[in-house]
Write a protein that holds these residues in place. Sequence first.
Motif: not given
Length: 124
Positions: A91-106
């Motif tokens: 249970t939570a508020v879920y947010y999507c976010a975008a980041r320019r490619a280049g960093l590891p996904v973790s």
Amino acid sequence: QVQLVESGGGLVQAGGSLRLSCAAQELTFSNYDMGWFRQAPGKERELVAAINWTGFSKYYADSVKGRFTISRDNAKNTVYLEMNSLKPEDTAVYYCAARRAGLPVSVQRAYDYWGQGTQVTVSS
């Protein structure tokens, strides 16, 4: 201007499933890695899952591994989060976010754009 619009949240019983969607507008979607974060009351925001721009590299928090699946459709400018075997602690508020490619996904930092959030409530 860039907009990320989440949908698909709601109330579900424990053990149930939900599918979140996040549609990106005014964004060169295929140039961006995408992440799903969540924030529960009184807790810090955490990265739940992330996917790189190609869709081939994915990250999952330990708490959701084996239950959640992140995917993307670059033709539709949309990222998804399939959530199965839901637990009350999801249970939570879920947010999507975008980041320019280049960093590891973790990596959790450096996200450029955020959606408004969608509430997910899992009842016991």
